[in-house]
Design a protein around this motif. Structure first.
Motif, PDB file in Angstrom:
ATOM      1  N   SER A 172       0.832  -1.194   0.000  1.00 31.03           N
ATOM      2  CA  SER A 172       0.000   0.000   0.000  1.00 31.03           C
ATOM      3  C   SER A 172       0.871   1.250   0.000  1.00 31.03           C
ATOM      4  N   SER A 173       1.953   1.239   0.786  1.00 36.87           N
ATOM      5  CA  SER A 173       2.868   2.387   0.813  1.00 36.87           C
ATOM      6  C   SER A 173       3.499   2.600  -0.551  1.00 36.87           C
ATOM      7  N   TRP A 229       0.848   4.152  -2.937  1.00 36.88           N
ATOM      8  CA  TRP A 229       0.566   5.565  -2.711  1.00 36.88           C
ATOM      9  C   TRP A 229       1.757   6.451  -3.084  1.00 36.88           C
ATOM     10  N   THR A 285      -4.972  -0.965   5.684  1.00 34.30           N
ATOM     11  CA  THR A 285      -3.849  -0.816   4.758  1.00 34.30           C
ATOM     12  C   THR A 285      -4.001   0.386   3.826  1.00 34.30           C
ATOM     13  N   GLY A 339      -0.907   3.123   4.191  1.00 34.00           N
ATOM     14  CA  GLY A 339      -0.048   3.417   3.042  1.00 34.00           C
ATOM     15  C   GLY A 339      -0.128   4.872   2.632  1.00 34.00           C
TER      16      GLY A 339
END
Length: 452
Positions: free
Chosen positions: A60-61, A64, A411, A415
């Motif tokens: 998720s990080s 993004w 999540t 993120g």
């Protein structure tokens, strides 16, 4: 969901099986696995952001960061379990709820619901198979006031749930035995469950499409740059799946290694140094069992049954249309199972779960476990709540871990928050400052207030 049975055993006369979960489309998952299991044998020399862990929070990080910064940020994700066989995300039950006591968790899960509603605009053709059946939390007399105050806060922040007396519980759910129940709280909007594997693959594949580079390997060491004010983490030494050992320099690093995050923190000196480095990253694996049983009995809970959590933490929900149910419970902290494998303890069902199921639902008195699996919580031993934010000693290190079983639904928000910290230098959408590492150093836990 499709399940694959890998072995069968009998305990106390009940037939049981351990299975691995698969996504709803077998063909789609095979396509995913063909990509995931092809190891990368090369590691670039430098990157802007190194993410350790390619599970829910790490992917998720990456999504993004790349969605917002595009080619201006070079993002590399290191994942040691390229098939995610032991990863926490795909082995979770995929719950979405807002019934928490901490405002930050309520807000993050509300955003999770918003993200899921608009998921095609984020992750393209990603089918989560969301089941909006809600959560039903049951409280005894001792927990009734906590349930009421939690519900009030949740509704003030935008969640929608309803508190029910035992009489109203019985009218709405004829299958329930209300003995020992003072109140129940049912989520009537934005709660239910989904396919966590599909969410993980959606994040990972979309992050890759935006240019994130995934590498199959394990971080085994860090390199540091000495500065007048202390040290700065500068590079990671990675053992690739082909046995090669290579290093990569980074500008910023995100520790999102799930249940292994505490080990990664130790490699970075957390808990082994002095001053701000004397405090460890308090995350470790805790094994949790999920059992599947079938029940075709009269007055069995129907298709729209919510995920029901009893006063002692035992939970169950329907699993599809064939009369199957999932169930589980976290063990007492003095009886944690070993974490060296993913073997299932079937006696735990017999001794700790089945008596509660049989008491609460008469139709469950003679159920048989048909299958099961085990997975790991990324367990925060400090207060069982998430840790997110910049490390107070290493100003280029960010942490996203320790959500102790409720993180999969958060999540999207986590993120997004990591991307805000890296790109904007601060939280912009949800202020998660209280979930930072500072509370651990200062000895100020921020636990979820449980209902009993």
């Amino acid at each position: 969901m499709l399940k694959i049975v890998s072995f069968v055993r009998s305990v106390s006369g009940r037939q049981s099986a351990l299975f691995l979960k698969k996504s709803s489309s077998d063909i789609t998952q095979k396509c995913f696995l063909s990509k995931l299991t092809k190891p990368s044998s090369e590691l670039q020399k430098k990157c802007d952001v190194l993410i350790i862990g390619g599970g829910g929070f790490g992917s998720s990080s990456a999504y993004w960061l790349k969605k917002r910064a595009g080619d201006s940020l070079n993002v590399v994700v290191i994942e040691k379990d390229c098939t995610y066989t032991r990863a926490s995300t795909p082995l979770s039950v995929g719950g979405l709820r807002q019934q928490f006591s901490c405002p930050e968790n309520i807000q993050m899960s509300l955003y999770g619901a918003e993200f899921f509603e608009t998921i095609q605009g984020h992750l393209g053709d990603c089918e989560l198979n969301f089941r909006p059946n809600g959560y039903l939390l049951l409280a005894s007399e001792n927990g009734a006031s906590t349930l009421l105050s939690n519900s009030k806060l949740q509704n003030e922040l935008g969640a929608r749930n309803e508190v029910l007396t035992p009489e109203k519980l019985k009218l709405r759910y004829p299958w329930i035995n209300t003995d020992g129940i003072a109140l129940g709280c049912i989520g009537i909007e934005k709660e239910g469950w989904f396919d966590p594997w599909a969410l993980l693959m959606g994040f990972k594949n979309t992050a890759r499409q935006h240019g994130a580079n995934y590498v199959d390997g394990e971080v085994i060491e860090f390199g540091f740059e000495k500065k007048p004010e202390g040290q700065k983490m500068q590079k990671a030494v990675v053992k690739l799946t082909n046995g090669d050992v290579q290093s990569i320099e980074f500008g910023k690093c995100v520790i999102a290694a799930g249940a292994c995050s505490g080990q990664v923190g130790k490699l970075a000196g957390m808990g082994t140094g002095t001053g701000l480095l004397s405090t460890a990253l308090p995350v470790e694996p805790r094994k949790r069992f999920v059992y599947v049983f079938d029940c075709q009995g009269e007055n069995a809970p129907g298709l729209k049954t919510p995920l029901t959590i009893d006063t002692n933490g035992t939970y169950f929900r329907r699993d599809g249309e064939g009369g199957n149910y999932l169930c589980g419970k976290s063990p007492d902290c003095t009886c944690e199972p070993p974490v060296d494998d993913l073997e299932v303890d079937f006696r735990f069902f017999e001794d700790e779960i089945w008596p509660t199921l049989a008491h609460r639902v008469k139709a469950f008195e003679s159920v048989k476990v048909r299958s099961s699996w085990a997975g790991f919580y990324e367990y925060n031993t400090f207060d069982e709540n998430g840790i997110i934010g910049r490390h107070p000693y290493y100003d280029n290190v960010f942490i996203a871990t320790g959500f102790s079983g409720h993180g999969i639904q958060q999540t999207p928000a986590v993120g997004r928050a990591i991307a805000e910290l890296i790109i904007d230098g601060k939280f912009k959408t949800i202020d998660l400052t209280r979930l930072g590492f500072d509370r651990i150093i200062n000895g100020k836990p921020m636990p979820e207030v449980h209902i009993y």
